[in-house]
Design an enzyme around this catalytic site. Structure first.
Site, PDB file in Angstrom:
ATOM      1  N   GLN B 200      60.840  34.486  28.889  1.00 25.74           N
ATOM      2  CA  GLN B 200      60.352  33.312  28.689  1.00 25.74           C
ATOM      3  C   GLN B 200      60.655  32.668  27.537  1.00 25.74           C
ATOM      4  OE1 GLN B 200      56.715  35.231  30.869  1.00 25.74           O
ATOM      5  NE2 GLN B 200      56.012  33.422  30.493  1.00 25.74           N
ATOM      6  N   PHE B 231      55.120  35.263  34.537  1.00 24.06           N
ATOM      7  CA  PHE B 231      53.908  35.326  34.507  1.00 24.06           C
ATOM      8  C   PHE B 231      53.247  35.674  33.216  1.00 24.06           C
ATOM      9  CE2 PHE B 231      55.363  37.109  38.767  1.00 24.06           C
ATOM     10  CZ  PHE B 231      55.283  35.920  39.538  1.00 24.06           C
ATOM     11  N   ARG B 313      41.821  32.122  23.690  1.00 18.66           N
ATOM     12  CA  ARG B 313      41.692  31.299  24.853  1.00 18.66           C
ATOM     13  C   ARG B 313      40.365  31.835  25.600  1.00 18.66           C
ATOM     14  NH1 ARG B 313      44.376  27.453  27.874  1.00 18.66           N
ATOM     15  NH2 ARG B 313      45.859  27.061  26.083  1.00 18.66           N
ATOM     16  N   ARG B 345      49.316  34.920  32.905  1.00 18.46           N
ATOM     17  CA  ARG B 345      48.913  33.752  33.424  1.00 18.46           C
ATOM     18  C   ARG B 345      47.550  33.589  33.479  1.00 18.46           C
ATOM     19  NH1 ARG B 345      51.185  32.530  39.333  1.00 18.46           N
ATOM     20  NH2 ARG B 345      51.478  30.395  39.309  1.00 18.46           N
ATOM     21  N   PHE B 347      45.970  33.883  30.280  1.00 13.12           N
ATOM     22  CA  PHE B 347      45.962  34.002  28.963  1.00 13.12           C
ATOM     23  C   PHE B 347      44.616  34.264  28.434  1.00 13.12           C
ATOM     24  CE2 PHE B 347      47.599  33.160  24.510  1.00 13.12           C
ATOM     25  CZ  PHE B 347      48.729  33.885  24.499  1.00 13.12           C
ATOM     26  N   GLU B 715      48.789  27.702  35.266  1.00 14.66           N
ATOM     27  CA  GLU B 715      47.846  28.780  35.057  1.00 14.66           C
ATOM     28  C   GLU B 715      46.554  28.544  35.773  1.00 14.66           C
ATOM     29  OE1 GLU B 715      48.670  28.505  31.013  1.00 14.66           O
ATOM     30  OE2 GLU B 715      48.226  30.803  30.742  1.00 14.66           O
TER      31      GLU B 715
END
Lengths: 484, 763
Positions: B200, B231, B313, B345, B347, B715
């Site tokens: 990614q 993912f 997050r 996904r 995070f 997400e």
């Protein structure tokens, strides 16, 4: 020494120099550079490697079968007709299942897609894909991590049983019977005799022989442990081992009959076995796995074993000197050990019809409903005569070193009235009958509690239907009717 | 603009290649002549001193070209996406089971495996730290606490009508991308290295390969054909395999491929972070949360990787869609001897939300209320209930609107009443229903990552090559980028070829992550297209003999002054007129900032919303359940491609459902993974998906200042699955005669559910 020959995507191929433990997947991606077929897990649990072969269906006619190419060795393709995802287009046009997948937006990353397409390909040509649950069953062996399956399901529903009048339908008239083969390469031998006489000759002269058929279990030794078996002997080409009959109230299931074929045949006649086979494994696995293999591997769980124990099955053991019969309850000696002597094979299983007065059901409880190994499996049978239990066979998988009957619980029931109290007495016995172990599939507590509850559920279930089958999209393994 | 593909459904750009097997992934590329393969050899111990290592015998075996250890790394052996704290090869100590100790490079995997038997590595086993609890006790952390606070939490707790105190936890999750990690390195002349990687983050590969080999960035090119799923698992953790391939190529001078089989991939790469949280939540008499205090801990594994950002997050999303008047939210990353956990996904968002959802569920159960009512009462709304704990104003909280519409379309209230009736008479089977809202902040919280580049090349025949910094992992990014480009030039999508992502086309790319792919790259593509349009417009005006303002691009032609010429003719005219037909576009997200020290700022460009209603049925004898029906209304803005976005919503939801109900990453008490394959680790199969899955996108949802009014969608819908826990608790509560709180572990496997049922009926 014979070359391996078969038809691959319309071309005849010859193999002379690849080790017989080369998997079809390795050979396709390596030697053939056919990289459309993918490896996702190398243990028949994801379906990305699915291809199709022409094989029998339950009614003797040829039919396309989806199989895991990661668990099939190249000699096993000998004489067959094989189709991969790269051979589906005709004159540049997509096959109807490919077209449906595109229109329904069934692909995202695309890596599972070839396997999805080939699994759907089988479904497209199946004559018996006539119930909604069979679509889940058809497709459960191909995992997709992207789509959440809804579009794949839509494509599968649209194409199931479509049976287009095309070149694949035309191919169904060619003979799919596996042929005699002796193949040696890389210092490894592979024998596929076509008679029992030839089989026992091979076994007598090859002491290191391992007997195989569908390769869905032993295949893991090749893909995960990288074992290069020096000598494999396949039973696939011996016609009498692949026969299934129902005469005089007894089902005789040949050792090498694939489970999908068994499942089709017993759907209405041997309901408890059909019920177990529904969640036994993926379609790709059931198309290769056999009754003989499932019993001879003697797994502590072996989902067929509890079902067949409950049904009072007998195994037919064949040696060079002739055959003998062993009750299945005496077949499993200890962990991964059976009553087979060196040089003997399991030829068939004989299962009597379920008598009119009997209650019988099978159960499989696992973390995931489909394509998972059981935490607990069970086959439960009681004969009730005039309100009294006259016979009980309560068999469990996942509770001990072998599939085993709960003899003390059985004794607590026999001679007693078929009542809630009797069942609770047997349930109490189950608390100490086994000492299951704890692992990632379930703790000892869970296994024991579930075993007990399965017996409770069995009593609830068989109030109204003596051999209950599963409703579509039922919630639990037990109690098919919500609110029962 | 009738032919524009924007805002229209279409199949994936590579759908035909997918279904025919023509789509090529790294391991499918034609193998270059003399290619070797690399096999990483890893530690069987979670923590141990390496006493000795010797590859002399292994090196002499047939087909073996190199046996490499830490000392053989020409550049830096310490890697990591943020902090270089991760030994690529174990040095003195192995730090987890799966930590690479050696790399065997040979002509075939069979030969490499045979050679591995002759590697002599001696270990002196040490005591590992394997759980969050042990790490907290030993004070082993990767990070200092991240704290966000406001208001008087203690005062609110004292004044509360009800206080919920408890702990919440969640397990890990393997990415289980269908394509495992893979990289192929081709050595070039003058020290160049070209890497094909399933990643990614191609720039990360470029940087780390340069670092490990002691090269400069300009010496290394990373090219990404496509991924078979990512993912988050290929954001930072594709790097080591690329580094091994490059090292093998560098040492031998031959192309080298490293591909992980499934078991190895699951053992050697990290997962979604497990979290453990201690919290206190205060509610007033109306059911509104007045304060939340949470101390959350994640299991980062042996190195930092992206764990700091994941934890951030999680802290940012402890509020989910609910206004918290007072709060004290503190998070810290634990250090253990497990593989380094990484992006997945959501995070950290899902793990953060688990906490507040647990508090609400327990409050509703304790007070006998419908949890949906409690949730709705706590939604973000008008001022003053519109500021997040970190101080950012939430300008347009769509959560009320989404719930209003979904409540009706899902027939929530009637179905909840029907369930009560059903449960009253059903003995062994009970049903439950839940409402789950989601608010998810969009932007990388590491603000500098919010930039993107594009390179659009137009050829004289009117065809276009589209390059951008994003990678295609199945999410349909290329489909959307092609649509933006096609819309800009008024050409059909067939004229445009989306190219492999390459660091020699777009430099300094951000990872395709944080749901940001189309937001960032879409703007960059638009910028490049706008530059080209500005150059082409005067040429078109000359051709059409009209004003520049009158020129429009549509239907594979340019129009103006009542005339039209084909786009092809225009491109040729541009070339003849010596007008450049390539342009590099760039975009950076404006105005976002965050101060870690004060726990305040505006870390998000905007928020995405969604909500689900889920119904389950639970079997009280086995603990099995069935997800019966799901209704989802999701806010994808003015969707660039509704069918692709619905695919993202459905896929994310089912992935979240798997995490919460069946996927269990289990380690032994010595740190060995007990679930290293598809046979032991269960992701959802087709039969687990409800027959009734009604997914819709919020209408009239144009988002201000994004590309064509669209919103990120990768997400946020993952967290719509959180409601399954609430629904299961509702059903489990149905087995209880006394009501009250349900104790249900996550993941809610059949065993966890059966335990909850037994506890509910016997406690």
């Amino acid at each position: 020494m014979d070359p391996i020959t078969f038809n691959l995507d319309g071309e005849q191929v010859v193999i002379t120099d690849h080790s017989p433990t080369t998997t079809a997947l390795q050979w396709l991606r390596g030697a053939q550079r056919k990289t459309g077929t993918k490896e996702g897990c190398a243990e028949g649990d994801c379906g990305a490697c699915t291809i199709a072969i022409l094989d029998h269906d339950a009614h003797g006619g040829p039919s396309w079968r989806s199989i895991n190419s990661c668990l099939v060795l190249v000699p096993m393709l000998h004489g067959r007709t094989v189709v991969t995802v790269e051979g589906l287009k005709t004159d540049g046009e997509l096959h109807p299942v490919q077209d449906a997948m595109v229109r329904h937006m069934g692909s995202q990353c695309g890596y599972c897609t070839p396997g999805v397409v080939m699994t759907m390909f089988e479904g497209c040509y199946r004559k018996d894909l006539d119930a909604d649950w069979k679509v889940d069953d058809q497709m459960c062996g191909t995992l997709c991590r992207c789509t959440g399956y809804r579009p794949i399901r839509d494509a599968a529903l649209e194409t199931k049983g479509l049976r287009p009048d095309d070149r694949f339908a035309a191919l169904e008239f060619s003979s799919p019977v596996p042929r005699d083969l002796t193949y040696v390469a890389a210092g490894q031998r592979y024998f596929q005799p076509s008679s029992t006489a030839a089989l026992f000759d091979v076994l007598a002269t090859n002491e290191d022989a391992r007997i195989v058929c569908g390769m869905t279990d032993l295949g893991l030794d090749v893909t995960k442990k990288h074992v290069a078996f020096p000598c494999l002997v396949s039973l696939e080409a011996i016609p009498e081992l692949r026969q299934m009959t129902h005469t005089d109230g007894v089902w005789r299931i040949g050792a090498t009959v694939p489970l999908s074929e068994v499942e089709d045949r017993v759907q209405d006649g041997l309901i408890p076995l059909a019920r177990m086979l529904r969640y036994f494994g993926a379609r790709q696995i059931k198309n290769r796995a056999t009754v003989g293999g499932n019993l001879c591997t003697a797994s502590p769980i072996g989902d067929l074993a509890p079902a067949l124990l409950a049904l009072g099955a007998t195994v037919v053991v064949l040696g060079a000197e002739g055959e003998r019969r062993v009750p299945l309850s005496e077949f499993f000696l200890e962990y991964r050990k059976t009553a087979l002597q060196p040089g003997e094979i399991l030829a068939a299983v004989e299962v009597p019809d379920v008598p009119a007065g009997a209650r019988c059901a099978t159960y499989k409880v696992s973390k995931r409903r489909e394509l998972d190994i059981s935490a607990v499996s069970a086959g439960l049978y009681v004969m009730v005569d005039d309100g009294t239990v006259t016979e009980a066979r309560l068999a469990f998988g996942g509770m001990a070193a072998t599939p085993a009957r709960a003899t003390s619980a059985e004794q607590a029931m026999v001679g007693q009235p078929w009542t809630h109290d009797t069942v609770e007495a047997a349930v109490a016995c189950l608390a100490t009958e086994f000492t299951p172990f704890s692992d990632h599939r379930g703790t000892a507590w869970y296994r024991t509690t579930v075993a007990q509850n399965l017996l409770r559920g069995f009593y609830e279930e068989t109030h109204t239907v003596r051999q209950p089958s599963l409703a579509y999209r039922h919630t639990g393994t037990v109690l098919t009717e919500a609110g029962a | 603009m009738s032919t524009s593909p924007l805002h229209k459904s279409s199949s994936h750009e590579s759908a035909v290649e997918h279904v025919t097997g023509d789509a090529r992934y790294v391991d499918d590329l034609p193998e270059p002549r003399d290619m070797l393969v690399g096999l990483p050899i890893y530690s069987p111990h979670a923590r141990a001193k390496i006493v000795s290592r010797d590859g002399t015998v292994a090196r002499l075996l047939p087909g073996i070209h190199a046996v490499l250890f830490a000392d053989d790394v020409p550049g830096d052996n310490l890697i990591g996406p943020i902090v270089h704290d991760e030994p690529l090869f174990a040095e003195d100590e192995v730090l987890c089971v799966g930590h690479t100790v050696a790399l065997i490079v040979g002509e075939s995997l069979v030969q490499c495996r045979a050679a591995a038997e002759h590697l002599a590595i001696e270990y002196d086993v040490l005591e590992p730290t394997l759980t969050i609890a042990d790490a907290i006790a030993a004070e082993q952390f990767h990070t200092a606490p991240h704290r966000i606070a406001r208001g008087d939490v203690d005062g609110a707790i004292e004044a509360a009508a009800e206080v919920i105190r408890g702990t919440a936890s969640n397990g890990g999750q393997d990415h289980f991308y269908l394509e495992t990690q893979a990289a192929l390195a081709l050595p070039g002349e003058r020290g160049q290295m070209h890497i094909y990687s399933s990643t990614q983050h191609p720039t990360e590969i470029q940087k780390l390969v340069a670092l490990v080999l002691g090269k400069r960035a300009a010496d290394v090119v990373c090219e990404v054909p496509r991924m078979g799923g990512g993912f988050g698992g290929k954001e930072s953790q594709a790097s080591q395999w690329a580094a091994f391939a490059a090292l093998g190529a560098q040492v031998t001078g031959r192309p080298c491929k490293v591909w992980l089989d499934r078991d190895r991939d699951m053992v050697q790469t990290g997962n979604r972070h497990p979290f453990w949280t201690r919290y206190e939540a205060a509610f007033d008499e109306t059911g509104r949360i007045t304060a939340l205090r949470a101390n959350i801990y994640s299991d980062g594994g042996f190195s930092l990787d992206l764990s700091g950002a994941v934890l951030d997050r999680a802290v940012f999303h402890l509020d989910n869609a609910y206004y918290l008047p007072a709060c004290e939210l503190v998070g810290q990353v634990c250090k253990t001897n497990l593989p380094s956990n990484t992006a997945f996904r959501g995070f950290g968002g899902p793990q953060g939300m688990v906490v507040v959802e647990d508090a609400i569920n327990r409050y509703a159960e304790r007070t006998g209320q419908d949890p949906a009512v409690v949730r709705a009462r706590n939604h973000y709304g008008d001022a003053p209930r519109n500021t997040a704990p970190y101080g950012q104003e939430i300008p347009d909280p769509r959560v009320d609107r989404v719930w209003r519409e979904l409540k009706v379309s899902s027939d929530y209230e009637q179905r909840r009443a029907d369930i009560d009736t059903f449960n009253a008479t059903s003995r062994w089977v009970k049903r439950g229903i839940a409402y789950q809202p989601v608010k998810f902040g969009i932007s990388f919280t590491a603000s500098m990552l919010n930039q993107a580049g594009a390179l659009v090349l137009i050829y004289t025949d009117g065809t276009i090559q589209l390059n951008h910094g994003g990678t295609e992992m199945g999410q349909g990014l290329h489909s959307k980028m092609v649509a933006i480009c096609a819309h800009a030039f008024g050409v059909s999508t067939g004229q445009i070829r989306a190219m492999n992502t390459r660091t020699d086309k777009i430099p300094n790319t951000s990872p395709t992550a944080a749901s940001s792919g189309s937001d960032l790259n879409g703007q960059a593509v638009q910028d490049a297209c706008d530059q080209l349009l500005a150059r082409m417009r005067p040429v078109a005006a000359t051709l059409l003999k009209c004003d520049e303002e009158g020129v429009t691009f549509a239907d594979d032609a340019v129009h103006g002054g009542g005339a039209s010429v084909p786009f092809t003719e225009l491109t040729l005219a541009c070339w003849l007129g010596q007008v450049s037909l390539h342009a590099a576009g760039f975009y950076r997200t404006p105005g976002i900032h965050y101060d870690h020290a004060t726990g305040s700022g505006e870390p998000f460009f905007y928020f995405a919303y969604g909500a689900s209603v889920l119904e389950v049925e639970v079997n009280g004898l086995t603990g099995e359940h069935r997800l019966q029906r799901v209704d989802i209304l999701h806010d994808a803005g003015n969707s660039l491609n509704p069918s692709i976005d619905i695919g993202q919503v459905e896929g994310a939801f089912i992935q979240g459902y798997g995490w919460l109900t069946m996927e269990e990453v289990i380690y032994s008490d010595t740190g060995v993974l007990k679930t290293p394959g598809a046979s032991t680790y269960k992701v959802p199969a087709m039969g687990d998906v409800p027959l009734q899955m009604n997914v819709a996108l919020l209408s009239q949802a144009d988002q201000f200042s994004t590309i064509h009014g669209s919103k990120a969608v990768g997400e946020p819908p993952f967290m719509l699955a959180l409601g399954v826990v609430t629904a299961l608790r509702h059903a489990i509560g149905g087995f209880s005669t006394k009501g009250g709180e349900v104790e249900l572990a996550i993941p809610a496997t059949p065993e966890a559910i059966l335990r909850a049922v037994v506890n509910t009926t016997t406690a």
